[in-house]
Design a protein around this motif. Structure first.
Motif, short mmCIF file in Angstrom:
data_model
loop_
_atom_site.label_atom_id
_atom_site.label_comp_id
_atom_site.label_asym_id
_atom_site.label_seq_id
_atom_site.Cartn_x
_atom_site.Cartn_y
_atom_site.Cartn_z
N LYS A 135 0.80 -1.22 0.00
CA LYS A 135 0.00 0.00 0.00
C LYS A 135 0.84 1.28 0.00
O LYS A 135 0.63 2.19 -0.78
CB LYS A 135 -0.89 -0.03 1.25
CG LYS A 135 -1.92 1.07 1.33
CD LYS A 135 -3.14 0.75 0.50
CE LYS A 135 -4.07 1.94 0.37
NZ LYS A 135 -4.93 1.90 -0.80
N ARG A 136 1.79 1.31 0.92
CA ARG A 136 2.53 2.57 1.07
C ARG A 136 3.97 2.32 1.51
O ARG A 136 4.19 1.50 2.43
CB ARG A 136 1.81 3.46 2.10
CG ARG A 136 2.52 4.75 2.42
CD ARG A 136 1.67 5.71 3.28
NE ARG A 136 2.53 6.74 3.82
CZ ARG A 136 3.00 6.76 5.07
NH1 ARG A 136 2.61 5.85 5.95
NH2 ARG A 136 3.82 7.72 5.46
N TYR A 137 4.91 3.02 0.86
CA TYR A 137 6.31 3.05 1.32
C TYR A 137 6.65 4.51 1.63
O TYR A 137 6.30 5.41 0.86
CB TYR A 137 7.29 2.62 0.23
CG TYR A 137 7.10 1.27 -0.40
CD1 TYR A 137 6.70 0.16 0.33
CD2 TYR A 137 7.39 1.09 -1.75
CE1 TYR A 137 6.58 -1.08 -0.28
CE2 TYR A 137 7.27 -0.15 -2.37
CZ TYR A 137 6.85 -1.23 -1.61
OH TYR A 137 6.73 -2.45 -2.22
N ALA A 138 7.37 4.72 2.73
CA ALA A 138 7.88 6.05 3.04
C ALA A 138 9.07 5.90 3.99
O ALA A 138 8.99 5.16 4.97
CB ALA A 138 6.80 6.91 3.68
N ILE A 139 10.13 6.58 3.65
CA ILE A 139 11.41 6.39 4.35
C ILE A 139 11.67 7.52 5.35
O ILE A 139 11.48 8.69 5.03
CB ILE A 139 12.55 6.37 3.31
CG1 ILE A 139 12.62 5.02 2.60
CG2 ILE A 139 13.88 6.74 3.90
CD1 ILE A 139 13.36 3.94 3.33
N ASP A 140 12.14 7.13 6.54
CA ASP A 140 12.73 8.11 7.45
C ASP A 140 14.23 8.10 7.17
O ASP A 140 14.93 7.15 7.55
CB ASP A 140 12.44 7.69 8.90
CG ASP A 140 13.11 8.62 9.90
OD1 ASP A 140 13.94 9.46 9.49
OD2 ASP A 140 12.81 8.49 11.11
N ALA A 141 14.71 9.14 6.48
CA ALA A 141 16.14 9.21 6.13
C ALA A 141 16.91 10.05 7.16
O ALA A 141 17.95 10.63 6.85
CB ALA A 141 16.32 9.77 4.73
N GLY A 142 16.40 10.08 8.40
CA GLY A 142 17.00 10.91 9.45
C GLY A 142 18.41 10.50 9.81
O GLY A 142 19.23 11.35 10.18
N LYS A 143 18.74 9.21 9.69
CA LYS A 143 20.07 8.76 10.11
C LYS A 143 21.15 9.29 9.17
O LYS A 143 22.12 9.93 9.61
CB LYS A 143 20.11 7.23 10.17
CG LYS A 143 21.46 6.67 10.58
CD LYS A 143 21.39 5.17 10.77
CE LYS A 143 22.77 4.58 10.98
NZ LYS A 143 22.74 3.12 11.13
#
Ligand code: NAD
Ligand code: DAU
Length: 347
Positions: free
Chosen positions: A291-299
């Motif tokens: 359904k959905r992909y979303a990345i936390d690229a905080g690192k």
């Protein structure tokens, strides 16, 4: 430094090879690729005669061939991108994904281990992976580096498996590795089986635009050159035995993205507004469709300062212009076998 890039004739790999060859004249860059349907040396015409570039036609599925190449060329670092990469193909033919993505990765890991002989100083196995290993998100939340693996397609299961083996070789044998898991890439040179180039090509040719299901699936889009920059950064500054998520901070529902694409294409092709959108056709959904992909690229952002440099508006414009200016490239890759694939997939 001798750097082996696998899958360098493919979409992302060709951008990585070009960046490294141009930016580091003192490094020797070896591009190993089997030239499957997705590999295309046309992608690298502009750098093929550079003295720090070598192309090696080889298949990672052959342990002996890979080991011999390690012995001959004494690679110091590996950036491993070679893979079967299209979810729909993994649904119709899963085994080839196991062979290349799992066994092929194992062959590279074994060759690295055997040739580096436990002297890992200056060595690195950098494995390029995908956010699809995490499965699917609901309406909210983001994938972080500690999200549990939960793959849903044969493609993502094969990538998850390869990630696990890379990590296991690090833990068990001390192999220095980095893994990065990236969201959907788009940009020049992407094979027109993936959403954006497929739809650009179909709009140009007035063919229907097959939107799976209700079109309300969300992806997080990143311009391919920003991914290549992130890979270069991690190659030099990434922490050993660390994993990093890379994403575009750029979520779009498929149908909204397709509508924007249609609007831009109408302008570029001097068509009346709405002409391209008339080609939108809702078709049978992809089985197991996430359904959905979303990345936390905080690192990678917090530790190394990386963030995307290209906005989606700029990136989409550059991508469309590239395809419009490279109709011969598109014509060449959509002949023969592509037609068979297309007819079978969208029958
Ligand atoms: P691609 O399909 O465009 O290119 C793959 C390349 O690997 C081709 O050049 C192909 O010839 C080569 N290859 C395939 N099987 C091989 C084999 N057995 N031996 C040697 N070479 C072989 O793929 P891409 O979209 O550039 O993806 C590259 C990597 O990045 C993959 O590992 C993929 O899982 C990962 N990734 C892709 C995306 C994306 O949005 N495209 C996002 C995140 C991660
Ligand atoms: O998230 C990273 C992954 O992104 C990579 O690991 C994969 O290698 C790459 O192929 C990509 O996977 P997706 O399945 O998300 O990409 P694709 O372009 O195939 O599809 C994007 C969305 O568009 C998805 O929700 C399915 C939908 N789609 C796709 C095609 C080809 C359609 O609606 N119609 C289509 O014809």
């Amino acid at each position: 430094m001798n750097i082996l890039v696998t899958g360098g004739a493919g979409f992302i790999g060709s951008h990585v090879v070009r960046l490294l060859v141009n930016k580091y004249p003192d490094y020797q860059i070896f591009n190993l690729d089997a030239l499957t349907y997705a590999g295309n040396l046309e992608n690298l015409k502009d750098i093929e005669s550079k003295s720090n570039y070598t192309f090696l036609k080889a298949n990672i599925n052959s342990a002996k061939v890979i080991n011999d190449l390690f012995e001959n060329y004494k690679f110091d670092k590996v950036i491993h991108l070679a893979a079967e990469s299209h979810v729909d193909r993994s649904i119709s033919d899963p085994l080839v994904f196991v062979k290349t993505n799992v066994i092929g990765t194992m062959n590279l890991l074994d060759a690295a281990l055997a040739n580096w002989k436990n002297n890992f100083v200056g060595k690195l196995f950098y494995h390029i992976s995908t956010d699809e290993v995490y499965g699917t998100l609901g309406e909210t939340g983001l994938f972080t580096e500690t999200t549990s693996y939960d793959p849903n397609s044969p493609y993502s299961a094969s990538k998850a498996s390869s990630d696990h083996f890379v990590r296991a070789y690090g833990e068990t044998y001390g192999l220095p590795y980095i893994i990065s898991n990236c969201s959907n890439n788009y940009g020049p040179n992407q094979f027109p089986e993936k959403l954006i180039p497929l739809f650009i090509n179909n709009i140009v040719n007035n063919k229907s635009l097959p939107v799976y299901g209700d079109g309300n699936y969300t992806r997080d889009w990143l311009f391919v050159k920003d991914h290549a920059e992130a890979i270069d950064l991690l190659l030099h500054k990434g922490g050993i035995k660390e994993t990093y998520n890379i994403g575009g901070f750029n979520e779009w529902k498929n149908i909204e993205l397709v509508q924007s694409l249609c609007k831009i294409m109408d302008k570029k092709l001097n068509r009346i507004e709405g002409k391209s959108a008339d080609l939108i056709t809702y078709v049978k959904d992809r089985p197991g469709h996430d359904k959905r992909y979303a990345i936390d690229a905080g690192k990678i952002n917090g530790e190394l300062g990386w963030k995307p440099s290209v906005t989606f508006e700029e990136g989409l414009e550059k991508t469309i212009d590239w395809y419009l200016e490279h109709q011969t490239w598109l014509g060449n890759v959509t002949k023969g076998k592509y037609r068979e694939y297309y007819n079978e997939q969208y029958k």
